[in-house]
Design a protein around this motif. Sequence first.
Motif, PDB file in Angstrom:
ATOM      1  N   TYR A 158      -4.558  28.827 -75.768  1.00 12.11           N
ATOM      2  CA  TYR A 158      -5.605  28.968 -75.833  1.00 12.11           C
ATOM      3  C   TYR A 158      -5.760  29.246 -77.439  1.00 12.11           C
ATOM      4  O   TYR A 158      -5.485  29.703 -78.051  1.00 12.11           O
ATOM      5  CB  TYR A 158      -6.124  30.388 -75.583  1.00 12.11           C
ATOM      6  N   CYS A 159      -6.558  27.635 -77.162  1.00  7.74           N
ATOM      7  CA  CYS A 159      -6.865  27.440 -78.570  1.00  7.74           C
ATOM      8  C   CYS A 159      -8.614  27.302 -79.146  1.00  7.74           C
ATOM      9  O   CYS A 159      -9.155  27.239 -78.396  1.00  7.74           O
ATOM     10  CB  CYS A 159      -6.407  25.820 -78.858  1.00  7.74           C
ATOM     11  N   TRP A 205      -4.985  38.815 -80.186  1.00  9.72           N
ATOM     12  CA  TRP A 205      -5.309  38.375 -81.699  1.00  9.72           C
ATOM     13  C   TRP A 205      -6.894  38.127 -80.774  1.00  9.72           C
ATOM     14  O   TRP A 205      -7.415  37.403 -81.728  1.00  9.72           O
ATOM     15  CB  TRP A 205      -4.684  36.926 -81.295  1.00  9.72           C
ATOM     16  N   ALA A 206      -7.677  38.558 -80.191  1.00  9.69           N
ATOM     17  CA  ALA A 206      -9.368  38.032 -80.165  1.00  9.69           C
ATOM     18  C   ALA A 206      -9.374  38.540 -81.473  1.00  9.69           C
ATOM     19  O   ALA A 206     -10.874  37.961 -81.183  1.00  9.69           O
ATOM     20  CB  ALA A 206      -9.177  39.590 -78.890  1.00  9.69           C
ATOM     21  N   LEU A 207      -9.292  39.995 -82.248  1.00  5.69           N
ATOM     22  CA  LEU A 207     -10.213  39.931 -83.095  1.00  5.69           C
ATOM     23  C   LEU A 207      -9.851  39.185 -84.112  1.00  5.69           C
ATOM     24  O   LEU A 207      -9.794  39.138 -85.526  1.00  5.69           O
ATOM     25  CB  LEU A 207      -9.694  41.236 -83.320  1.00  5.69           C
ATOM     26  N   VAL A 208      -8.596  38.430 -84.604  1.00  2.00           N
ATOM     27  CA  VAL A 208      -8.192  37.362 -85.182  1.00  2.00           C
ATOM     28  C   VAL A 208      -8.190  35.941 -85.205  1.00  2.00           C
ATOM     29  O   VAL A 208      -9.197  35.575 -85.831  1.00  2.00           O
ATOM     30  CB  VAL A 208      -6.341  37.789 -85.511  1.00  2.00           C
ATOM     31  N   GLN A 209      -7.950  35.353 -83.789  1.00  2.00           N
ATOM     32  CA  GLN A 209      -8.306  34.349 -83.645  1.00  2.00           C
ATOM     33  C   GLN A 209      -9.425  33.546 -83.900  1.00  2.00           C
ATOM     34  O   GLN A 209     -10.056  32.347 -84.616  1.00  2.00           O
ATOM     35  CB  GLN A 209      -7.878  33.741 -82.182  1.00  2.00           C
ATOM     36  N   PRO A 210     -10.165  34.106 -83.419  1.00  2.00           N
ATOM     37  CA  PRO A 210     -12.799  33.518 -83.763  1.00  2.00           C
ATOM     38  C   PRO A 210     -12.905  33.575 -85.155  1.00  2.00           C
ATOM     39  O   PRO A 210     -13.396  32.267 -85.651  1.00  2.00           O
ATOM     40  CB  PRO A 210     -12.801  34.711 -82.893  1.00  2.00           C
ATOM     41  N   THR A 239      -9.076  26.660 -89.060  1.00  2.06           N
ATOM     42  CA  THR A 239      -8.195  25.137 -88.871  1.00  2.06           C
ATOM     43  C   THR A 239      -8.156  25.755 -87.324  1.00  2.06           C
ATOM     44  O   THR A 239      -8.374  26.844 -87.063  1.00  2.06           O
ATOM     45  CB  THR A 239      -6.999  25.692 -89.543  1.00  2.06           C
ATOM     46  N   ARG A 240      -7.725  24.762 -86.594  1.00  2.00           N
ATOM     47  CA  ARG A 240      -6.717  25.227 -85.310  1.00  2.00           C
ATOM     48  C   ARG A 240      -6.550  26.382 -85.157  1.00  2.00           C
ATOM     49  O   ARG A 240      -5.439  26.443 -86.090  1.00  2.00           O
ATOM     50  CB  ARG A 240      -6.565  23.737 -84.543  1.00  2.00           C
ATOM     51  N   VAL A 241      -6.453  26.858 -84.217  1.00  7.46           N
ATOM     52  CA  VAL A 241      -5.352  28.056 -83.964  1.00  7.46           C
ATOM     53  C   VAL A 241      -5.129  28.379 -82.363  1.00  7.46           C
ATOM     54  O   VAL A 241      -6.278  28.477 -81.859  1.00  7.46           O
ATOM     55  CB  VAL A 241      -6.089  29.879 -84.797  1.00  7.46           C
ATOM     56  N   TYR A 290      -5.602  45.071 -84.820  1.00  9.53           N
ATOM     57  CA  TYR A 290      -6.419  45.850 -84.265  1.00  9.53           C
ATOM     58  C   TYR A 290      -7.182  46.556 -85.145  1.00  9.53           C
ATOM     59  O   TYR A 290      -8.563  46.393 -85.040  1.00  9.53           O
ATOM     60  CB  TYR A 290      -6.504  46.417 -83.174  1.00  9.53           C
ATOM     61  N   ASP A 291      -6.158  47.422 -85.567  1.00 10.02           N
ATOM     62  CA  ASP A 291      -6.694  48.564 -87.259  1.00 10.02           C
ATOM     63  C   ASP A 291      -7.365  48.201 -87.689  1.00 10.02           C
ATOM     64  O   ASP A 291      -8.154  48.385 -88.328  1.00 10.02           O
ATOM     65  CB  ASP A 291      -6.092  49.024 -86.706  1.00 10.02           C
ATOM     66  N   HIS A 292      -6.849  46.664 -88.541  1.00 11.12           N
ATOM     67  CA  HIS A 292      -7.705  45.735 -89.441  1.00 11.12           C
ATOM     68  C   HIS A 292      -7.139  44.542 -89.809  1.00 11.12           C
ATOM     69  O   HIS A 292      -6.397  44.047 -90.382  1.00 11.12           O
ATOM     70  CB  HIS A 292      -6.508  46.756 -90.827  1.00 11.12           C
ATOM     71  N   PRO A 293      -7.916  44.111 -88.712  1.00 13.35           N
ATOM     72  CA  PRO A 293      -7.823  42.867 -88.499  1.00 13.35           C
ATOM     73  C   PRO A 293      -8.305  41.759 -90.151  1.00 13.35           C
ATOM     74  O   PRO A 293      -7.030  40.713 -89.803  1.00 13.35           O
ATOM     75  CB  PRO A 293      -9.164  42.464 -86.935  1.00 13.35           C
ATOM     76  N   GLN A 294      -9.065  42.512 -90.700  1.00 13.69           N
ATOM     77  CA  GLN A 294      -9.460  41.850 -92.248  1.00 13.69           C
ATOM     78  C   GLN A 294      -7.953  41.213 -92.927  1.00 13.69           C
ATOM     79  O   GLN A 294      -7.561  40.122 -93.317  1.00 13.69           O
ATOM     80  CB  GLN A 294     -10.387  42.190 -92.367  1.00 13.69           C
ATOM     81  N   VAL A 295      -7.413  42.640 -92.244  1.00 12.84           N
ATOM     82  CA  VAL A 295      -6.045  42.045 -93.259  1.00 12.84           C
ATOM     83  C   VAL A 295      -5.309  41.168 -92.982  1.00 12.84           C
ATOM     84  O   VAL A 295      -4.498  40.040 -93.605  1.00 12.84           O
ATOM     85  CB  VAL A 295      -5.514  43.279 -92.876  1.00 12.84           C
ATOM     86  N   VAL A 296      -5.339  41.265 -91.437  1.00 15.62           N
ATOM     87  CA  VAL A 296      -4.248  39.681 -90.808  1.00 15.62           C
ATOM     88  C   VAL A 296      -4.571  38.398 -91.357  1.00 15.62           C
ATOM     89  O   VAL A 296      -4.580  37.576 -91.646  1.00 15.62           O
ATOM     90  CB  VAL A 296      -4.051  40.093 -89.858  1.00 15.62           C
ATOM     91  N   ILE A 297      -5.645  38.558 -90.819  1.00 14.21           N
ATOM     92  CA  ILE A 297      -6.918  37.073 -91.460  1.00 14.21           C
ATOM     93  C   ILE A 297      -6.470  36.540 -92.191  1.00 14.21           C
ATOM     94  O   ILE A 297      -6.201  35.376 -92.687  1.00 14.21           O
ATOM     95  CB  ILE A 297      -8.576  37.208 -90.773  1.00 14.21           C
ATOM     96  N   ASP A 298      -6.755  37.684 -93.786  1.00 11.33           N
ATOM     97  CA  ASP A 298      -6.560  37.601 -95.041  1.00 11.33           C
ATOM     98  C   ASP A 298      -5.481  36.694 -95.299  1.00 11.33           C
ATOM     99  O   ASP A 298      -5.241  35.254 -95.674  1.00 11.33           O
ATOM    100  CB  ASP A 298      -6.881  38.695 -95.963  1.00 11.33           C
TER     101      ASP A 298
END
Length: 346
Positions: free
Chosen positions: A53-54, A75-80, A86-88, A318-326
């Motif tokens: 899923y890209c 990765w539902a809260l992170v990927q979008p 960039t592409r993910v 899930y708990d802190h998606p912004q940390v993973v996104i950053d």
Amino acid sequence: MDYLARLAGLAVGAVLVLPCAGQASGKPLIDDPAYTRPQRLVDVGHGRRMNIYCLGFGSPTVILDAGMGDSTISWALVQPRVAARTRVCSYDRAGLGFSDGSSAPGTADNIANDLHALLEAAEIAPPYVLVGHSAAGMYIRVFADRYPREVVGMVSVEGSHEDQSVRGWAIGAPGQQAKWDAWLDEYEACIGAARRGLVKGTPEYAKCVGEPDPRFSPAINAAQARYGATFRWQAAAASERRAVFYASAEQTRKTRRHFGDIPIIVLTHSPYPKARDETRQERNERTLLWETLHLEVAAMSTRGVNVIVPDSGHYIQYDHPQVVIDAIQQAVAIAQEDGEEHVPAR
């Protein structure tokens, strides 16, 4: 369905489940229908298909690898959000999610081979920033060791470590390994149960498939229950579980111990709460060991960093998606800057 959540705190025992913001409002945290069906099934050889899923465009491509037994939904809260830069791509390993099963064991070596075959068949060219949760923290390291020219960064989210078992089992009363092996044997009975047919409402179904996840919509839970009851899912999950602290750990130990100057960002949930069957001293020792193992991974690069994430569970995404996104965006930015430095002047 990541059974390593039971051992992420280096003790066989409880799973920590924290409430999520979406649940507090009565609305599922994740309801995207993309996770109710395969997004793109790619033939990786001999008719065996894997789901990928890209989203987004750009380079480097971020590759998201879920924890043991998990799927793209991790990765539902992170990927979008990452796709805005960039592409993910997220994907389902062999036999999990919507991917076909494989006759090969679910070891780190085979998982790395599968991922490389999938990316080639899907025409998703390097460079890659690899992101791995839990057991996939080892899988991405094996991939990066095998294909060093293709990997420009890694993010390990509560990643497992090859010495997590042997060093963790030495803490506390003897018999920790025996508990893990007994748990493996117990859950491998689910393979036979799935072959016979798991029936909703029975004790076997409750044990092998589990209850609906309150973070997900009814439609997503229904899709997960359908594939979770299949022989191919139960066999794949059991194979990964059996390998993770044995064959996969040994294969990860054989990878190179230093990755030069590519960014390696390690996210660590700490401290874990004390389990009922351990003393406070044992929990403190396990907490220190968990942080030490993650520091060792970060030290495999001259630009490695370990970030402690408090007030979280094993699923930081899930708990802190912004940390993973950053963390992912930081690794992507460094890789992009490095790429620009190596572009010849015209």
